[in-house]
Design a protein around this motif. Structure first.
Motif, PDB file in Angstrom:
ATOM      1  N   ALA A 173      22.835  28.924  61.555  1.00 43.79           N
ATOM      2  CA  ALA A 173      23.830  29.588  62.616  1.00 43.79           C
ATOM      3  C   ALA A 173      24.402  31.203  62.112  1.00 43.79           C
ATOM      4  N   ILE A 174      24.415  31.244  60.895  1.00 48.84           N
ATOM      5  CA  ILE A 174      25.153  32.416  60.337  1.00 48.84           C
ATOM      6  C   ILE A 174      24.077  33.527  60.762  1.00 48.84           C
ATOM      7  N   LEU A 175      22.755  33.406  60.444  1.00 43.78           N
ATOM      8  CA  LEU A 175      21.952  34.558  60.564  1.00 43.78           C
ATOM      9  C   LEU A 175      21.747  34.666  62.364  1.00 43.78           C
ATOM     10  N   VAL A 176      21.619  33.843  62.988  1.00 46.82           N
ATOM     11  CA  VAL A 176      21.607  33.819  64.436  1.00 46.82           C
ATOM     12  C   VAL A 176      22.676  34.675  64.920  1.00 46.82           C
ATOM     13  N   VAL A 177      23.784  34.336  64.446  1.00 47.49           N
ATOM     14  CA  VAL A 177      25.000  35.168  65.015  1.00 47.49           C
ATOM     15  C   VAL A 177      24.981  36.724  64.635  1.00 47.49           C
ATOM     16  N   ALA A 178      24.447  36.963  63.380  1.00 46.70           N
ATOM     17  CA  ALA A 178      24.318  38.244  62.824  1.00 46.70           C
ATOM     18  C   ALA A 178      23.211  38.974  63.671  1.00 46.70           C
ATOM     19  N   LEU A 179      22.204  38.395  63.903  1.00 43.88           N
ATOM     20  CA  LEU A 179      20.967  39.047  64.719  1.00 43.88           C
ATOM     21  C   LEU A 179      21.497  39.274  66.299  1.00 43.88           C
ATOM     22  N   LEU A 180      22.147  38.356  66.689  1.00 39.85           N
ATOM     23  CA  LEU A 180      22.698  38.543  68.069  1.00 39.85           C
ATOM     24  C   LEU A 180      23.475  39.973  68.037  1.00 39.85           C
TER      25      LEU A 180
END
Length: 296
Positions: free
Chosen positions: A206-213
């Motif tokens: 989830a952390i990287l998904v949020v960052a890349l969004l």
């Protein structure tokens, strides 16, 4: 090594898929909603497993997408029927859904191949070991095929409906006056965010998904002069973040997903500092020109 190629390829597809939909989230000031969906889909994944009785990709996609849409709808409904601010209503719904998902994972940890650490951080280093087999031929990592399919869906939708997305992002009131269904395009975007999130979830967390969004789109927003250029720049920032992040992870022997997120943030900070330096340099040039004019 071939495993490094698969890891970078998967991370690159995740990055470009997230950055594409992230551009529209940033433009519509809905970045927090993207964060909310990326966390709340955990509940959809767990419920899909409990109902279907297996980790079927189709079931999890459907479950996560429905919960993602429900998150968007409930957040908006809570804001409309109460005096709670939009950001607060989003925070209430997504933390509640995420907490429910974590509880269900804890209860069924012996049956579901998910845990809280996997959900938050992911483990993209394991991507090359879960492959698609066709007959006797190995076709590559399953995660790569899944996120590749979602990337194509996002790309086709954005290309075909570019003008609609643009109108709704920049001029929602005008879109309504022209008879364009803003709600339809809003929930279509939420569907794209949900699909992208669940396709990326298992591999990168989830952390990287949020960052890349959010981060590549925000970096591009500072420089772009049009929507098209912002989409291209966001994709570029996302890809550079992946390459630098992977190099950093190898160098420090650290988490790949966390390293990519860190490098995305570093690129944003560098962009802000360069823009500030450019602004100050232009100011000093103007002052020098004014002084030269007075002296002459």
């Amino acid at each position: 090594m071939i495993s490094d190629v698969w890891i970078i390829a998967t991370a690159s597809l995740v990055a470009i898929s997230c950055s594409m939909v992230g551009v529209f989230l940033v433009l519509r000031r809905m970045s927090l909603l993207g964060d909310a969906i990326s966390h709340s889909v955990l509940l959809g994944i767990v419920l899909a497993y409990l109902i279907a009785g297996s980790r079927s990709v189709v079931a999890m996609m459907i479950g996560a997408t429905l919960i993602g849409l429900l998150t968007a709808w409930l957040s908006n409904a809570l804001h409309r029927v109460s005096k709670i601010q939009t950001d607060a209503s989003i925070g209430i719904i997504f933390t509640w859904f995420f907490a429910l998902g974590v509880i269900l994972i804890s209860v069924y940890a012996g049956q579901v191949d998910l845990d809280q650490e996997c959900v938050l951080y992911g483990e993209i280093a394991f991507v090359p070991f879960d492959t698609v087999i066709w007959g006797e031929q190995e076709l590559g990592p399953r995660a790569l095929w899944i996120i590749g399919g979602v990337f194509l869906v996002n790309l086709i939708l954005i290309v075909l409906a570019f003008e609609r997305f643009k109108l709704v992002a920049f001029h929602p009131a005008l879109a309504l006056s022209l008879g364009v269904s803003v709600s339809f395009w809003h929930y279509l975007l939420m569907t794209m965010v949900s699909l992208t999130t669940v396709a990326s979830f298992d591999a990168v967390g989830a952390i990287l998904v949020v960052a890349l969004l959010v981060i590549p789109a925000s970096s591009a927003y500072l420089l772009a002069s049009s929507l098209k250029s912002m989409l291209w720049m966001a994709a570029g920032y996302a890809q550079v973040s992946v390459l630098l992040g992977y190099a950093m992870a190898v160098w420090l022997d650290s988490s790949i997903a966390a390293s990519i997120a860190v490098m995305a943030g570093v690129l944003l900070i560098v962009t802000v500092l360069l823009l500030q330096w450019k602004k100050q340099w232009r100011g000093s040039q103007v002052k020098e020109a004014m002084l030269d004019g007075k002296l002459q």
